[in-house]
Motif scaffolding. Structure first.
Motif, PDB file in Angstrom:
ATOM      1  N   ALA A 152       1.068  -1.208   0.029  1.00 47.87           N
ATOM      2  CA  ALA A 152       0.013   0.004   0.108  1.00 47.87           C
ATOM      3  C   ALA A 152       0.745   1.261   0.137  1.00 47.87           C
ATOM      4  CB  ALA A 152      -0.790   0.008   1.368  1.00 47.87           C
ATOM      5  N   GLN A 153       2.139   1.061   0.584  1.00 43.95           N
ATOM      6  CA  GLN A 153       2.944   2.363   0.480  1.00 43.95           C
ATOM      7  C   GLN A 153       3.827   2.403  -0.835  1.00 43.95           C
ATOM      8  OE1 GLN A 153       5.210   1.710   4.110  1.00 43.95           O
ATOM      9  NE2 GLN A 153       3.419   1.727   5.440  1.00 43.95           N
ATOM     10  N   GLY A 154       3.760   1.646  -1.691  1.00 42.07           N
ATOM     11  CA  GLY A 154       4.155   1.283  -2.924  1.00 42.07           C
ATOM     12  C   GLY A 154       5.698   1.006  -2.973  1.00 42.07           C
ATOM     13  N   ALA A 155       5.804  -0.064  -1.810  1.00 43.55           N
ATOM     14  CA  ALA A 155       7.252  -0.332  -1.713  1.00 43.55           C
ATOM     15  C   ALA A 155       7.274  -2.099  -1.931  1.00 43.55           C
ATOM     16  CB  ALA A 155       7.650  -0.416  -0.275  1.00 43.55           C
ATOM     17  N   GLY A 156       6.127  -2.532  -2.171  1.00 42.89           N
ATOM     18  CA  GLY A 156       6.002  -3.745  -2.498  1.00 42.89           C
ATOM     19  C   GLY A 156       5.593  -4.009  -4.176  1.00 42.89           C
ATOM     20  N   SER A 157       5.017  -5.173  -4.583  1.00 45.58           N
ATOM     21  CA  SER A 157       4.824  -5.392  -5.996  1.00 45.58           C
ATOM     22  C   SER A 157       3.604  -4.678  -6.553  1.00 45.58           C
ATOM     23  CB  SER A 157       4.348  -6.836  -5.924  1.00 45.58           C
ATOM     24  OG  SER A 157       3.348  -7.142  -5.277  1.00 45.58           O
ATOM     25  N   GLY A 158       2.953  -3.674  -5.589  1.00 43.39           N
ATOM     26  CA  GLY A 158       1.717  -3.064  -6.211  1.00 43.39           C
ATOM     27  C   GLY A 158       0.605  -3.659  -6.110  1.00 43.39           C
ATOM     28  N   GLY A 159       0.309  -4.805  -5.498  1.00 38.40           N
ATOM     29  CA  GLY A 159      -0.773  -5.758  -5.464  1.00 38.40           C
ATOM     30  C   GLY A 159      -0.663  -6.998  -4.678  1.00 38.40           C
ATOM     31  N   GLY A 160      -1.750  -7.506  -4.261  1.00 40.28           N
ATOM     32  CA  GLY A 160      -1.639  -8.812  -3.405  1.00 40.28           C
ATOM     33  C   GLY A 160      -1.545 -10.079  -4.423  1.00 40.28           C
ATOM     34  N   ALA A 161      -1.509 -11.033  -3.970  1.00 36.53           N
ATOM     35  CA  ALA A 161      -1.522 -12.640  -4.751  1.00 36.53           C
ATOM     36  C   ALA A 161      -2.881 -12.790  -5.346  1.00 36.53           C
ATOM     37  CB  ALA A 161      -0.786 -13.381  -3.749  1.00 36.53           C
ATOM     38  N   LEU A 162      -2.451 -13.369  -6.341  1.00 35.88           N
ATOM     39  CA  LEU A 162      -4.151 -13.691  -7.117  1.00 35.88           C
ATOM     40  C   LEU A 162      -4.758 -14.820  -6.333  1.00 35.88           C
ATOM     41  CD1 LEU A 162      -2.793 -14.428 -10.983  1.00 35.88           C
ATOM     42  CD2 LEU A 162      -4.235 -12.324 -10.105  1.00 35.88           C
ATOM     43  N   LYS A 163      -6.025 -14.625  -6.337  1.00 29.72           N
ATOM     44  CA  LYS A 163      -7.084 -15.514  -5.406  1.00 29.72           C
ATOM     45  C   LYS A 163      -7.377 -16.666  -6.092  1.00 29.72           C
ATOM     46  CE  LYS A 163      -9.805 -13.815  -2.766  1.00 29.72           C
ATOM     47  NZ  LYS A 163      -9.312 -13.868  -1.353  1.00 29.72           N
ATOM     48  N   GLY A 164      -7.148 -16.858  -7.534  1.00 29.65           N
ATOM     49  CA  GLY A 164      -7.739 -17.829  -8.347  1.00 29.65           C
ATOM     50  C   GLY A 164      -8.693 -17.846  -8.723  1.00 29.65           C
ATOM     51  N   PHE A 165      -9.376 -16.829  -9.171  1.00 27.89           N
ATOM     52  CA  PHE A 165     -10.626 -16.722  -9.756  1.00 27.89           C
ATOM     53  C   PHE A 165     -10.673 -15.269 -10.395  1.00 27.89           C
ATOM     54  CE2 PHE A 165     -11.847 -15.186  -5.765  1.00 27.89           C
ATOM     55  CZ  PHE A 165     -12.622 -14.054  -5.767  1.00 27.89           C
ATOM     56  N   GLY A 166     -11.589 -15.092 -11.423  1.00 29.28           N
ATOM     57  CA  GLY A 166     -11.863 -13.610 -12.010  1.00 29.28           C
ATOM     58  C   GLY A 166     -12.643 -13.605 -12.792  1.00 29.28           C
ATOM     59  N   PHE A 167     -12.914 -12.600 -13.928  1.00 32.80           N
ATOM     60  CA  PHE A 167     -14.145 -12.342 -14.523  1.00 32.80           C
ATOM     61  C   PHE A 167     -13.637 -11.891 -15.940  1.00 32.80           C
ATOM     62  CE2 PHE A 167     -15.133 -11.508 -10.233  1.00 32.80           C
ATOM     63  CZ  PHE A 167     -16.177 -12.090 -10.032  1.00 32.80           C
ATOM     64  N   ILE A 168     -14.505 -12.391 -17.064  1.00 37.17           N
ATOM     65  CA  ILE A 168     -14.002 -12.141 -18.195  1.00 37.17           C
ATOM     66  C   ILE A 168     -15.406 -11.534 -18.982  1.00 37.17           C
ATOM     67  CG2 ILE A 168     -13.487 -13.141 -20.659  1.00 37.17           C
ATOM     68  CD1 ILE A 168     -12.370 -15.463 -19.202  1.00 37.17           C
ATOM     69  N   GLU A 169     -15.307 -10.262 -19.329  1.00 38.61           N
ATOM     70  CA  GLU A 169     -16.386  -9.413 -19.838  1.00 38.61           C
ATOM     71  C   GLU A 169     -16.414  -9.437 -21.198  1.00 38.61           C
ATOM     72  OE1 GLU A 169     -18.561  -5.142 -19.347  1.00 38.61           O
ATOM     73  OE2 GLU A 169     -16.618  -5.646 -18.500  1.00 38.61           O
ATOM     74  N   PHE A 170     -17.653  -9.938 -22.094  1.00 45.46           N
ATOM     75  CA  PHE A 170     -17.644  -9.731 -23.200  1.00 45.46           C
ATOM     76  C   PHE A 170     -18.613  -8.348 -23.684  1.00 45.46           C
ATOM     77  CE2 PHE A 170     -16.497 -14.158 -22.521  1.00 45.46           C
ATOM     78  CZ  PHE A 170     -15.962 -14.316 -23.433  1.00 45.46           C
ATOM     79  N   ASP A 171     -19.108  -8.436 -25.014  1.00 45.41           N
ATOM     80  CA  ASP A 171     -19.852  -7.292 -25.309  1.00 45.41           C
ATOM     81  C   ASP A 171     -21.088  -7.728 -25.712  1.00 45.41           C
ATOM     82  OD1 ASP A 171     -19.321  -8.827 -27.551  1.00 45.41           O
ATOM     83  OD2 ASP A 171     -19.135  -7.005 -28.947  1.00 45.41           O
TER      84      ASP A 171
END
Length: 279
Positions: A152-171
């Motif tokens: 959060a302070q900008g000293a790390g990777s810029g984000g947490g680890a992937l949780k193993g799921f996500g979303f794909i949005e189509f038109d």
């Protein structure tokens, strides 16, 4: 054996009957099965065609039908050429979705079980390659853990680890409908599973079983879709009264539930879906 185990494997049997069924809604009351056959036969050979009739009046159309084609590709061509018009009325076509699957309308696909220890960029690139053949992709978002204080302070990777799921949005909704029926896809050597994302107002808070909703995105249960208490349609399918039911077996009318649009003959605000042959 449960419905999940019985569902055909698209990779092994892409022409299974479950992938060759079309739902046609918004029909004029004068439209006949012969008219439907004449119109849709230009897209391929038709095996069965049935207009659903009123329970107490077998001569009166309910305004929707099911058509089974000889080949899955026939459905693809029909959906590519939307909208369709029969007897002076614009109709709606959708891939028939059995009641054990998610039947609401959405342009977002939920994906899980991909290798979360890989780089996000590599995963999204492969997902684009895999899913672009089904439709135009608007966005791919893989969910991460909240970044720690260092991040959060900008000293790390810029984000947490992937949780193993996500979303794909189509038109469009149709690619989601098709992928939802196919269920399994290879992503970086792993068997990833997909289902329809279930949108809910962000103010709904926490659902049963640990589901959270944020900005119309689903933070999911550990199986395909939400429980029955949440399995209600939304958007264009939320106000109509119509749908599958009856008792014609696992692969016939009795195996399908539908929520037609508001302009369907049995539509109207607040109408209850027709399920299991009764209201």
């Amino acid at each position: 054996m449960n419905a999940e185990a019985q569902w055909p494997d698209y990779e092994k049997n892409p022409n299974a009957e479950e992938f060759r069924k079309l739902f046609v809604g918004g029909l004029d009351t004068k439209t006949t099965e012969e008219t439907l056959k004449e119109y849709f036969s230009s897209y391929g050979s038709i095996e069965t065609c049935e207009i659903m009739k009123e329970r107490n009046n077998s001569a009166k159309s309910k305004g929707f039908a099911f058509i089974t084609f000889a080949n899955t590709d026939n459905i693809d061509e029909i959906q590519k050429n939307r909208p369709h018009e029969i007897d002076g009325r614009k109709i709606e076509t959708k891939r028939a979705t059995p009641k054990q699957q998610q039947y609401w309308a959405t342009k977002k696909l939920y994906i899980k079980d991909f290798p979360k220890d890989m780089k996000e960029e590599e995963l999204t690139e492969e997902m684009r390659d895999v899913f672009a053949q089904y439709g135009t992709i608007i966005n791919i978002k893989l969910i991460k853990d909240k970044p720690d204080a260092k991040d959060a302070q900008g000293a790390g990777s810029g984000g947490g680890a992937l949780k193993g799921f996500g979303f794909i949005e189509f038109d469009d909704e149709d690619p989601v409908d098709k992928c939802n029926l196919m269920r399994k896809f290879k992503i970086k050597g792993s068997e990833a599973h997909v289902s329809k994302a279930y949108p809910q107002d962000k103010n709904a808070g926490r659902g049963r079983g640990g589901m959270y909703y944020y900005d119309y995105e689903m933070y999911p249960y550990d199986y395909y879709g939400p429980p029955n208490a949440y399995s209600r349609p939304y958007g264009r399918y939320g106000g109509g009264g119509g749908g599958g039911g009856g008792g014609r077996g696992d692969y016939g009318y009795g195996g399908y539930d539908f929520y037609p649009s508001r302009n369907y003959p049995r539509g109207g605000g607040g109408g209850r879906p027709y399920r299991g042959g009764r209201y």
